[in-house]
Design an enzyme around this catalytic site. Structure first.
Site, short mmCIF file in Angstrom:
data_model
loop_
_atom_site.label_atom_id
_atom_site.label_comp_id
_atom_site.label_asym_id
_atom_site.label_seq_id
_atom_site.Cartn_x
_atom_site.Cartn_y
_atom_site.Cartn_z
CE1 TYR A 101 36.89 51.38 44.89
CE2 TYR A 101 35.76 50.30 46.64
CZ TYR A 101 36.17 50.33 45.11
OH TYR A 101 35.50 49.40 44.08
CB THR A 106 35.35 41.75 44.53
OG1 THR A 106 35.47 42.93 43.65
CG2 THR A 106 35.48 40.63 44.01
CE LYS A 120 39.62 48.94 44.30
NZ LYS A 120 38.54 47.75 44.68
#
Length: 300
Positions: free
Chosen positions: A140, A52, A168
């Site tokens: 991640y 993001t 994550k």
């Protein structure tokens, strides 16, 4: 190396956008304002330079400057997790060291993408990152973007490393996530906003949320309600957020684009995305604002 860090304790983390000026330059004062807004409205900290945060289009120098600026804005309390993932192990370790020097509290490292390395190479990659600094590392796992998942057995082996402390989770494999939670002490963070409550209810630590850029207090309220035993309220709050989650994350536009479009309508720092990403058009922006306002009305 110093003593082994403890596992991360923040529950509510925002995958913060990286504000740019209208001409595309890094806007550090805007980043400071946004980070301060997020940590005073429900976030325990922020993740910088993730997906993001448009990390593929920011320079190493910009990444470090962003960490320093946000640390200055939020002070020593809130957590700053720095995205350092690249397809290049050497580059990633350099970014990890620079993030520690700039003041980050932890690292977020995505699976090497494009080259699609086998599992033994993925494991070696993460171990080298974990050995590069004193900071805790969050793996991640987002195979839809990287082309390769971190297989469960790989995660189990990596969980034995003292500085690999969290995941994550964007695997969309709820069964495997629960199996790993049951067998390790890893702190799991929902990386998909629709899974915030579901993962938390089975033992996850919290979330790393894109949608929290716009509604940081709402997702924090989901966790707080669940912790207070008000599980029906927690479920209602999660369900109320679904239309906004869908508008931001499932309409064909990247979350960085939709988050920036919505934040701009709310008078919060954002700016345009960097190419190849393009700003959302008027129709998409109007739909985002409509979903946001509907959530505000339902939550009132």
């Amino acid at each position: 190396m110093t003593s082994t860090p403890t596992p991360p304790t923040p529950r509510a983390l925002c995958a913060m956008i990286t504000p740019f000026t209208p001409t595309g330059a890094l806007d550090l004062p805007a980043a400071q304002r946004l980070a301060h807004h997020l940590v005073t409205n429900g976030c325990d900290g922020v993740v910088l330079s993730g997906t993001t945060g448009e990390s593929p289009t920011t320079t190493d120098e910009e990444k470090a400057a962003l960490i320093r600026a946000v640390r200055e804005a939020v002070g020593p309390g809130p957590s700053i997790v720095a995205g350092v993932g690249t397809p290049d192990t050497r580059h990633t370790t350099r970014l990890a060291r620079a993030a520690q020097e700039a003041g980050a509290d932890g690292l977020l490292a995505v699976t090497p993408y494009y080259s699609r390395p086998p599992q033994d190479a993925i494991e070696a990659h993460f171990r080298e990152i974990a050995g590069a600094t004193d900071l805790p590392v969050t793996l991640y796992d987002i195979p839809a973007r990287t082309g390769t998942r971190i297989e469960p057995d790989t995660i189990l082996r990596l969980s034995e490393h003292p500085r690999i402390t969290a995941v994550k989770d964007c695997s969309y494999d709820f069964l495997t996530t629960q199996k790993i939670l049951a067998r390790t002490d890893l702190a799991y963070y929902a990386g998909c906003d629709e899974h915030v409550l579901a993962l938390y209810a089975v033992g996850a630590t919290g979330y790393i949320s894109t949608v929290a850029n716009a509604v940081p207090a709402h997702f924090r309220a989901v966790l707080d309600a669940f912790d207070a035993g008000r599980t029906t309220t927690a479920a209602r709050l999660q369900q109320q957020a679904v239309p906004l989650i869908e508008a931001m994350m499932a309409n064909g536009l990247p979350g960085a684009v939709t988050a920036k479009a919505l934040l701009s309508t709310l008078g919060l720092p954002a700016g345009p995305p960097r190419p190849p990403l393009r700003p959302a058009d008027r129709r998409a922006t109007d739909e985002l604002r409509s979903a946001y306002e509907a959530l505000a009305d339902r939550a009132a």
